[in-house]
Design a protein around this motif. Structure first.
Motif, PDB file in Angstrom:
ATOM      1  N   MET A 222       1.024  -1.135   0.013  1.00 30.18           N
ATOM      2  CA  MET A 222      -0.147   0.069   0.104  1.00 30.18           C
ATOM      3  C   MET A 222       0.935   1.285   0.139  1.00 30.18           C
ATOM      4  SD  MET A 222      -2.935   0.832   2.741  1.00 30.18           S
ATOM      5  CE  MET A 222      -4.366   1.591   1.841  1.00 30.18           C
ATOM      6  N   LYS A 223       0.594   2.312  -0.854  1.00 29.46           N
ATOM      7  CA  LYS A 223       1.273   3.243  -0.912  1.00 29.46           C
ATOM      8  C   LYS A 223       0.765   4.459  -0.112  1.00 29.46           C
ATOM      9  CE  LYS A 223       2.518   6.921  -4.403  1.00 29.46           C
ATOM     10  NZ  LYS A 223       2.152   7.263  -5.820  1.00 29.46           N
ATOM     11  N   THR A 224       1.889   5.144   0.600  1.00 28.46           N
ATOM     12  CA  THR A 224       1.522   6.370   1.491  1.00 28.46           C
ATOM     13  C   THR A 224       1.249   7.656   0.678  1.00 28.46           C
ATOM     14  OG1 THR A 224       2.936   5.305   3.139  1.00 28.46           O
ATOM     15  CG2 THR A 224       2.268   7.445   3.544  1.00 28.46           C
ATOM     16  N   VAL A 225       0.317   8.431   0.998  1.00 24.98           N
ATOM     17  CA  VAL A 225      -0.049   9.494   0.060  1.00 24.98           C
ATOM     18  C   VAL A 225       0.413  10.693   1.137  1.00 24.98           C
ATOM     19  CG1 VAL A 225      -1.869  10.612  -0.685  1.00 24.98           C
ATOM     20  CG2 VAL A 225      -1.940   8.022  -1.266  1.00 24.98           C
ATOM     21  N   ARG A 226       0.731  11.596   0.629  1.00 21.46           N
ATOM     22  CA  ARG A 226       1.284  12.610   1.414  1.00 21.46           C
ATOM     23  C   ARG A 226       0.083  13.774   1.279  1.00 21.46           C
ATOM     24  NH1 ARG A 226       7.084  12.997  -0.730  1.00 21.46           N
ATOM     25  NH2 ARG A 226       7.874  11.140   0.334  1.00 21.46           N
ATOM     26  N   MET A 227       0.028  14.625   2.005  1.00 17.82           N
ATOM     27  CA  MET A 227      -1.180  15.908   1.788  1.00 17.82           C
ATOM     28  C   MET A 227      -0.748  16.476   0.669  1.00 17.82           C
ATOM     29  SD  MET A 227      -3.442  16.748   3.876  1.00 17.82           S
ATOM     30  CE  MET A 227      -4.597  18.282   4.253  1.00 17.82           C
ATOM     31  N   GLY A 228      -1.795  16.952  -0.366  1.00 17.74           N
ATOM     32  CA  GLY A 228      -1.959  17.338  -1.404  1.00 17.74           C
ATOM     33  C   GLY A 228      -1.385  16.682  -2.701  1.00 17.74           C
ATOM     34  N   GLU A 229      -1.112  15.487  -2.422  1.00 19.91           N
ATOM     35  CA  GLU A 229      -0.729  14.572  -3.624  1.00 19.91           C
ATOM     36  C   GLU A 229      -1.930  14.008  -4.206  1.00 19.91           C
ATOM     37  OE1 GLU A 229       2.080  10.849  -4.221  1.00 19.91           O
ATOM     38  OE2 GLU A 229       2.011  11.562  -2.573  1.00 19.91           O
ATOM     39  N   GLN A 230      -2.040  13.847  -5.484  1.00 15.63           N
ATOM     40  CA  GLN A 230      -3.191  13.414  -6.430  1.00 15.63           C
ATOM     41  C   GLN A 230      -2.888  11.912  -6.506  1.00 15.63           C
ATOM     42  OE1 GLN A 230      -3.620  15.198 -10.225  1.00 15.63           O
ATOM     43  NE2 GLN A 230      -5.640  14.124 -10.575  1.00 15.63           N
TER      44      GLN A 230
END
Length: 97
Positions: A1-9
């Motif tokens: 599972m990929k970690t998503v950063r704030m503001g990343e689409q």
């Protein structure tokens, strides 16, 4: 599972998005049921099912033989009354006189 950063689409396929929404909906539907089970004192639906089965078995065991027979829908054929047979004999004698 990929970690998503704030503001990343993040993009999902239509199929994946549909699965996610279905899972979310199912989880939301289970929550009130889970709450009700807990309120009634049952941890899982399986425990409730077991309780219901046990109750039905206890009720069946408590029924008298007549109640069980009646609920089964079986037809009852009573033996002829001895008085009815005696009445037939009397009627037959009257005809012969």
């Amino acid at each position: 599972m990929k970690t998503v950063r704030m503001g990343e689409q993040v993009t999902f396929t239509q199929g994946r998005l549909g699965k996610m929404l279905t899972q979310e909906k199912a989880q939301d539907e289970r929550m009130p049921i889970k709450g009700l089970l807990l309120m009634l004192g049952f941890d899982t639906p399986k425990v409730l099912t077991k309780y219901g089965s046990t109750q039905r078995e206890a009720e069946r065991a408590a029924l008298s033989e007549v109640e069980r027979f009646t609920r089964s829908g079986a037809k009852v054929f009573a033996p002829p009354s001895p008085h009815r047979h005696a009445a037939r004999s009397l009627i037959g004698r009257d005809r012969d006189l």
